[in-house]
Each structure stands twice: as structure tokens, then as C-alpha cells.
Design a protein around this motif. Sequence first.
Motif, PDB file in Angstrom:
ATOM      1  N   HIS A 330       1.084  -1.370   0.624  1.00 36.30           N
ATOM      2  CA  HIS A 330      -0.255  -0.090  -0.121  1.00 36.30           C
ATOM      3  C   HIS A 330       0.828   1.449   0.347  1.00 36.30           C
ATOM      4  CE1 HIS A 330      -3.849  -1.732   1.941  1.00 36.30           C
ATOM      5  NE2 HIS A 330      -3.320  -2.675   0.493  1.00 36.30           N
ATOM      6  N   ASP A 331       0.067   2.544  -0.478  1.00 40.27           N
ATOM      7  CA  ASP A 331       1.971   3.781  -0.661  1.00 40.27           C
ATOM      8  C   ASP A 331       0.655   4.232   0.664  1.00 40.27           C
ATOM      9  OD1 ASP A 331       1.522   3.417  -3.455  1.00 40.27           O
ATOM     10  OD2 ASP A 331       0.227   4.889  -3.977  1.00 40.27           O
ATOM     11  N   GLY A 332       2.213   4.715   0.992  1.00 45.59           N
ATOM     12  CA  GLY A 332       1.949   5.459   2.139  1.00 45.59           C
ATOM     13  C   GLY A 332       2.997   4.532   3.596  1.00 45.59           C
ATOM     14  N   THR A 333       2.452   5.511   4.841  1.00 45.95           N
ATOM     15  CA  THR A 333       2.402   4.921   6.143  1.00 45.95           C
ATOM     16  C   THR A 333       1.202   3.752   6.381  1.00 45.95           C
ATOM     17  OG1 THR A 333       4.689   6.143   6.233  1.00 45.95           O
ATOM     18  CG2 THR A 333       3.841   4.958   8.597  1.00 45.95           C
ATOM     19  N   LYS A 334       1.538   3.086   6.421  1.00 47.62           N
ATOM     20  CA  LYS A 334      -0.083   1.908   6.796  1.00 47.62           C
ATOM     21  C   LYS A 334       0.667   0.727   8.156  1.00 47.62           C
ATOM     22  CE  LYS A 334      -2.060   4.734   3.659  1.00 47.62           C
ATOM     23  NZ  LYS A 334      -3.174   3.571   3.087  1.00 47.62           N
ATOM     24  N   SER A 335      -0.612   1.510   8.810  1.00 50.49           N
ATOM     25  CA  SER A 335      -0.503   0.049  10.098  1.00 50.49           C
ATOM     26  C   SER A 335      -0.949  -1.405   9.314  1.00 50.49           C
ATOM     27  CB  SER A 335      -1.163   0.505  11.353  1.00 50.49           C
ATOM     28  OG  SER A 335      -2.178   0.217  11.205  1.00 50.49           O
ATOM     29  N   VAL A 336      -0.490  -2.531  10.343  1.00 49.94           N
ATOM     30  CA  VAL A 336      -1.513  -4.063   9.595  1.00 49.94           C
ATOM     31  C   VAL A 336      -2.672  -3.946  10.337  1.00 49.94           C
ATOM     32  CG1 VAL A 336      -0.999  -6.035  10.377  1.00 49.94           C
ATOM     33  CG2 VAL A 336       0.863  -4.923  10.908  1.00 49.94           C
ATOM     34  N   ASP A 337      -3.444  -2.994  10.669  1.00 50.40           N
ATOM     35  CA  ASP A 337      -4.691  -3.179  10.865  1.00 50.40           C
ATOM     36  C   ASP A 337      -5.393  -2.045   9.870  1.00 50.40           C
ATOM     37  OD1 ASP A 337      -4.601  -4.061  13.635  1.00 50.40           O
ATOM     38  OD2 ASP A 337      -4.942  -2.409  14.915  1.00 50.40           O
ATOM     39  N   GLU A 338      -4.649  -1.107   9.537  1.00 54.30           N
ATOM     40  CA  GLU A 338      -5.315  -0.624   8.601  1.00 54.30           C
ATOM     41  C   GLU A 338      -4.920  -1.620   7.113  1.00 54.30           C
ATOM     42  OE1 GLU A 338      -4.146   4.356   9.605  1.00 54.30           O
ATOM     43  OE2 GLU A 338      -2.700   3.165   8.847  1.00 54.30           O
ATOM     44  N   MET A 339      -3.908  -1.732   6.885  1.00 53.16           N
ATOM     45  CA  MET A 339      -4.022  -2.086   5.494  1.00 53.16           C
ATOM     46  C   MET A 339      -5.043  -3.930   5.346  1.00 53.16           C
ATOM     47  SD  MET A 339       0.112  -2.322   5.291  1.00 53.16           S
ATOM     48  CE  MET A 339       0.512  -3.157   3.356  1.00 53.16           C
ATOM     49  N   VAL A 340      -4.714  -4.241   6.573  1.00 56.09           N
ATOM     50  CA  VAL A 340      -5.965  -5.608   6.544  1.00 56.09           C
ATOM     51  C   VAL A 340      -7.497  -4.754   6.528  1.00 56.09           C
ATOM     52  CG1 VAL A 340      -7.057  -7.160   8.256  1.00 56.09           C
ATOM     53  CG2 VAL A 340      -4.509  -6.712   8.633  1.00 56.09           C
ATOM     54  N   SER A 341      -7.970  -3.819   7.368  1.00 55.34           N
ATOM     55  CA  SER A 341      -8.773  -3.052   7.167  1.00 55.34           C
ATOM     56  C   SER A 341      -9.662  -3.072   5.352  1.00 55.34           C
ATOM     57  CB  SER A 341      -8.401  -2.062   7.816  1.00 55.34           C
ATOM     58  OG  SER A 341      -9.329  -2.605   9.286  1.00 55.34           O
ATOM     59  N   SER A 342      -8.588  -2.584   5.244  1.00 57.97           N
ATOM     60  CA  SER A 342      -8.462  -1.987   3.865  1.00 57.97           C
ATOM     61  C   SER A 342      -8.605  -3.175   2.684  1.00 57.97           C
ATOM     62  CB  SER A 342      -7.318  -0.848   3.197  1.00 57.97           C
ATOM     63  OG  SER A 342      -7.149  -0.292   1.864  1.00 57.97           O
ATOM     64  N   GLU A 343      -7.992  -4.342   3.144  1.00 56.95           N
ATOM     65  CA  GLU A 343      -7.889  -5.492   1.650  1.00 56.95           C
ATOM     66  C   GLU A 343      -9.863  -6.036   2.432  1.00 56.95           C
ATOM     67  OE1 GLU A 343      -6.472  -6.612  -0.220  1.00 56.95           O
ATOM     68  OE2 GLU A 343      -4.863  -4.876  -0.413  1.00 56.95           O
ATOM     69  N   GLN A 344      -9.936  -5.765   3.964  1.00 53.13           N
ATOM     70  CA  GLN A 344     -12.060  -6.105   3.818  1.00 53.13           C
ATOM     71  C   GLN A 344     -12.318  -6.436   2.879  1.00 53.13           C
ATOM     72  OE1 GLN A 344     -11.501  -9.265   5.453  1.00 53.13           O
ATOM     73  NE2 GLN A 344     -10.592  -9.448   7.778  1.00 53.13           N
ATOM     74  N   ASP A 345     -12.416  -4.545   3.100  1.00 56.06           N
ATOM     75  CA  ASP A 345     -13.433  -3.607   2.691  1.00 56.06           C
ATOM     76  C   ASP A 345     -13.411  -3.881   0.936  1.00 56.06           C
ATOM     77  OD1 ASP A 345     -13.904  -2.737   4.859  1.00 56.06           O
ATOM     78  OD2 ASP A 345     -12.410  -1.160   4.690  1.00 56.06           O
ATOM     79  N   ASN A 347     -12.540  -6.596  -0.178  1.00 55.69           N
ATOM     80  CA  ASN A 347     -13.127  -8.237  -0.509  1.00 55.69           C
ATOM     81  C   ASN A 347     -14.943  -8.508   0.012  1.00 55.69           C
ATOM     82  OD1 ASN A 347     -13.247 -11.365  -0.278  1.00 55.69           O
ATOM     83  ND2 ASN A 347     -13.439 -11.120   2.215  1.00 55.69           N
ATOM     84  N   ASN A 348     -15.133  -7.651   0.771  1.00 51.49           N
ATOM     85  CA  ASN A 348     -16.799  -7.481   0.743  1.00 51.49           C
ATOM     86  C   ASN A 348     -17.146  -6.931  -0.159  1.00 51.49           C
ATOM     87  OD1 ASN A 348     -16.796  -8.281   4.002  1.00 51.49           O
ATOM     88  ND2 ASN A 348     -16.271  -6.321   4.305  1.00 51.49           N
ATOM     89  N   MET A 349     -16.619  -5.686  -0.615  1.00 49.94           N
ATOM     90  CA  MET A 349     -17.060  -4.704  -2.207  1.00 49.94           C
ATOM     91  C   MET A 349     -17.520  -6.004  -2.930  1.00 49.94           C
ATOM     92  SD  MET A 349     -15.429  -2.129  -4.076  1.00 49.94           S
ATOM     93  CE  MET A 349     -14.171  -2.995  -4.954  1.00 49.94           C
TER      94      MET A 349
END
Length: 451
Positions: A330-345, A347-349
Amino acid sequence: MAGTTDRFTETTRRRDDSPGFLGRVGQSTAAMFASPFVLLLACWLLFMNEGWAIKTHQTLNEVRDTAVHISAHHVLDDNSGKLIHATHKLSVDAPVLDPVFQISREAISLTRTVEMFQWAEHKESHDRKLSNGEIETTTTYSYKKEWSSSVHDSQSFRHPTGHMNPSDKNYQDDTTKAAVVNFGGFELSERLVGAISGSRAVSISKAMLPADMADASVSGNRIQISSGWSDSSVGEDHFSSIVKHVESFDGEDQIVYEVASTGERYSSKAKAEAALAREHKQDTATKIGDLRISFHENPLRTVSVLAQQSDSTLVPWHSSIPGYTYGIVHDGTKSVDEMVSSEQDANNMWCWIKRIFGLVLCYLAYSMMTGLLYTLVDWVPLVRNLVSIGLALMNGVLAFTTTLVVVSIGWIFYRPMVGCTLLAIGLGALFVASQAGAKKNPTSKEPVKGE
């Protein structure tokens, strides 16, 4: 720069070849026999989609629980084989170089896009039913000079004369990729590099070009090169001439002046000469066959990575669920939770998109099944409209119920508790719909008093 538009109109007539009643019955019958296969495809997609979504969700939860945050500056052998998370700026061992134009950039990749100024054909057709039962088709072919990265085959044009294009571009599109992309002390695998998307225009100066391209002009991020190509389908005098025609309009002969190079027609010679002057002014700047080259880079930047450390290389991580691997960038500084949450979103979509597509397929299948009923009554306007509304409602209820039941079965297979609840809701909806239909169509009559 947009070129002048040249139009030709043709009118043709043909007999109405629409299928008759028996033909429509045959088509509806064929669709009815094919409908079970469409329904099976829809059910398969809906069932598998739930498995894909649930397994992806479980894998991402495993990523969240397993990932170890490290510093990307140094490679520690103790982390080999582990799923690691880090943030750092990308770098390359050597700049990427376009081999033809010698443009060099510190980037992940450098893409060359070559456009050619050429004729393009656009076709528009309109049908009109005549009183004698024939179909009149009016087709307009318009030809316009425009920039395009794909070569238009002028030999296939309806009116190729005066609209010829070169058969190929002197330079082709190309992408040059960095041999190695570094992430601090690590090297990214080819798959992880492929997951990094991005595009930024590259500004170009004439000094950046090789000496053999001194005739090229540069503006902003584009290089323009004159090809010197000429249309061999017509003589040189054709492009500088005005042709006089006598044409019939509404039964009256009128003089028309045509600009030979564009095909534009005018009622007066003065207007045609003015159009020819404008065309000559445009041609001094851009001609058919001229090329326009631009460059875009995938720039180096700070990214966050979730991947498995394999010695000094970062590669996709293998989940405990067979067949599921993850390498996330992912671009920028992202935590593990932020990266996983983005991937979960995401996946849901995609899960909902596939569910909706499955629902549409179910509706299509049931419409194919019941289409014969509509065909049998479509010659009676009032009955046809009522049957159409009724079938649409019935097919919609059946499609929604089927979707809900199949999704529930999928959840029962992968998550029994939630799946059983969804299945109960689906069967309840089907029961309510069947009871409503039974009340509207009673199977027995009440006895009449006195009998």
C-alpha cells in the motif's frame, strides 16, 4: 488537436426480416431448454463466491494475527520465513532507460505511449419502418482526423479514398521495468513489484533526446515527430483543389463546392475556399501519420508492505488455508490494521458485486424459463402487458429467493450458525410468497347455501 469532420450518408431499404409468431415461439422454446444451464451457472457462482469471500476473510484475519513489524533498514536472519510488516521508501539499483529515446528515470517502470494523427471512421445507423412494411436504414459515415494510440485500418473504411492512413507506426508502445526494486535492505519479488501501481507524466526537454532526433519538437511531456507520409490514393493536386458538383436536393439541381482534402461541401465557392485555407493552416502543424510520444513513470515512493521474508527477498506469504497467499503493498505509511481493514473492505465489495451478478443471472434464467408464456400472448396488447408485469414480479421473487437460499447453503457449508439463520429467512420468504399466490388463486369453491 481535433481534425475536420467529413460525412457521407447512405440510405438503404430492406424487407422486415423480424421473426414471425412461430419463429418467436421457437426462440422462446430454445431459451426455455437453455435456462437450467444458466440457473446452474448462477447457483455455482453464488455458492463458490461465499467460499472465496469467507476464506479470504479468514486469511486476512490470520495476516493480522501473524504479522511482525520490523525495520526495513536491516535484514535479520531470525525473521526469515516470517510474515513481516514494514514501511520504507522504494529504490532501484539503476535507472530505467527507454532504449529508443534515451529517456532515463529513477522509477519502477517507464512507459512509452505512441499516438498517430490519423483518420478515424465513425458509423451511425438509424432504422425507420415504412408504410409498405420495409425497413429504411440511414447510415452516416463520418471521418475525423484525431490522435490515437491504435492504428486504424483505412482499407476497411467505407470510403477510403482521401482518408488513407499509414499501415503502422514508426515507433511502438513500450514499457521498460527496473531489474531490481529495493525496499530498504530487502529486494521485492516480481509479484510484489507487480502489485505496485501508479502513473505520473514525465516532463521532457529537447536536450534529453538523442542527436538523431533534432527535427522532433517537444512540448511539455510530449514529443512530436513528422512522418512525411502522403496519401497515395489521390494525387497531390487533390488536396489543394475545390471540386464543383451538381447535386439534386428535393428535385432541384444545386451547385455544391467540395473541398477535396476533407470532403466538406458548401453552397458557395467562397465558403469552400475559406475551409480549404483553414485546412492548409492546420496541415502546416500536424499531418496524417505524424507521431506524438509521451512517457509515464511508476514513481519511487514510500510504501508499506506485508509479505514473507525469504533471506533478503520479500515474497508472498502462504496462509494455512491451502491456495491462499498474500503479499500486500500500500502507498504511504500504513499500520497492519489499516492494511488488513482496507483489504477486508475490498473483499466485501467484490463479494457483493458477485452476489448481485448471481442474482441477475438467476433472474435471466427464470425469464428464459417463462418467456414462452409471454410469447404466446404477446399478440394481445392488454393481456401481454398484464402477463409481462406478472412474470417480471414472479421471476424477481424466484431469483431473490434462489439467491438467498444458495448463499445460505454456502454459509451453512462454511459457517453453519449464520447460514442456518439466512436459510430460515429465505424459506420463510418463499412460504409467504406461495401463500399469497394461493389466496389469489383458490383451488376450491365454497358451497352455495341452499344446495
